[in-house]
Write an enzyme that holds these catalytic residues in place. Sequence first.
Site, PDB file in Angstrom:
ATOM      1  N   LYS A  71      -3.358  -3.990   3.219  1.00  0.00           N
ATOM      2  CA  LYS A  71      -3.262  -3.179   4.434  1.00  0.00           C
ATOM      3  C   LYS A  71      -3.140  -4.030   5.710  1.00  0.00           C
ATOM      4  CE  LYS A  71      -5.415   0.938   2.492  1.00  0.00           C
ATOM      5  NZ  LYS A  71      -6.386   2.026   2.662  1.00  0.00           N
ATOM      6  N   ASP A 103      -5.579   6.866   7.264  1.00  0.00           N
ATOM      7  CA  ASP A 103      -6.842   7.031   6.526  1.00  0.00           C
ATOM      8  C   ASP A 103      -7.894   7.744   7.381  1.00  0.00           C
ATOM      9  OD1 ASP A 103      -6.090   5.873   4.082  1.00  0.00           O
ATOM     10  OD2 ASP A 103      -6.564   3.849   4.784  1.00  0.00           O
TER      11      ASP A 103
END
Length: 273
Positions: A71, A103
């Site tokens: 990420k 997220d």
Amino acid sequence: MNISGATELLVLLGDPVSHSLSPLMQNGWIADHNLDAVYVALPLKGESPVAAIRALKAFGLKGANVTVPYKEAAAAAADVREAPVANVLRWERDGTLSAFNTDGPGFIDALTEAAPEWRARVKRVLMVGAGGAAQAIAATLAPHVDTIHFVNRTSERADAAALAIPNGRVLRWDDLERGFGAADLIVQATSLGMSGNPDIAWPVGVCRANAIVADIVYRPLETALLSAARARGLATLDGLGLLIHQGARAFQYWFGVDPDPAKARSRLTAALA
Ligand code: ATR
């Protein structure tokens, strides 16, 4: 699914990816919307993930999800990023790469679905864990709550996570029960309770009567923590909520339409059963 020379390609980048539910979820939505696209998991190996992601520019991909452990690399590889950690990539028509993080917002969507009035009742949050998932959720929740207390096995990571937001606090792992008793929202953001991983005896007995309990683990869908919280009549939020809503926001970034979370839930629940 009719794959042709014109079919657009979306990928999941991570390692490992073979157990991911994202291909099932995203291809289901692609079919729902009659889009000429396909979503596949690509296990990314090697020493230079940033270079590998930048090289994908040459292949005309439409977008990507990014999972552990890439990420940060995904955000670094992008020309435009909204945060230093990204779980969504989109290749633009002008050839540039944009990075997003869905997220945190996905968690808020899932929370709103499970407890629509949460904003009125959540002042104190207990975040169990201080990893990538915990930090992304905390960053998005922080402006909406009074405090977020981090409790983590490795206290240095809790300190760092708490420092990254203005209203972050730290609890010692030994004070987990005190944290459970004080929180309006408890977010379990570690791998504890996941199939094949250890679990602990969660002190759900001390929770406030109107506490909301969320678990990011979805294998099993009903963790011991959620089952204890449900037995006490508390509002709960399972790990599929976050998975589905972060994915729905990704789909919106790629295709400009909102997919149906309920359809994804029934497909994913069937796959997990
Ligand atoms: P992710 O990005 O998915 O959040 P991560 O960054 O590896 O993954 O974070 C995993 C979290 O689970 C961490 O909070 C980790 O605690 P440590 O910082 O102490 O490693 C927590 N975790 C994993 N296994 C654990 C265990 N057996 N007991 C307690 N916490 C655990």
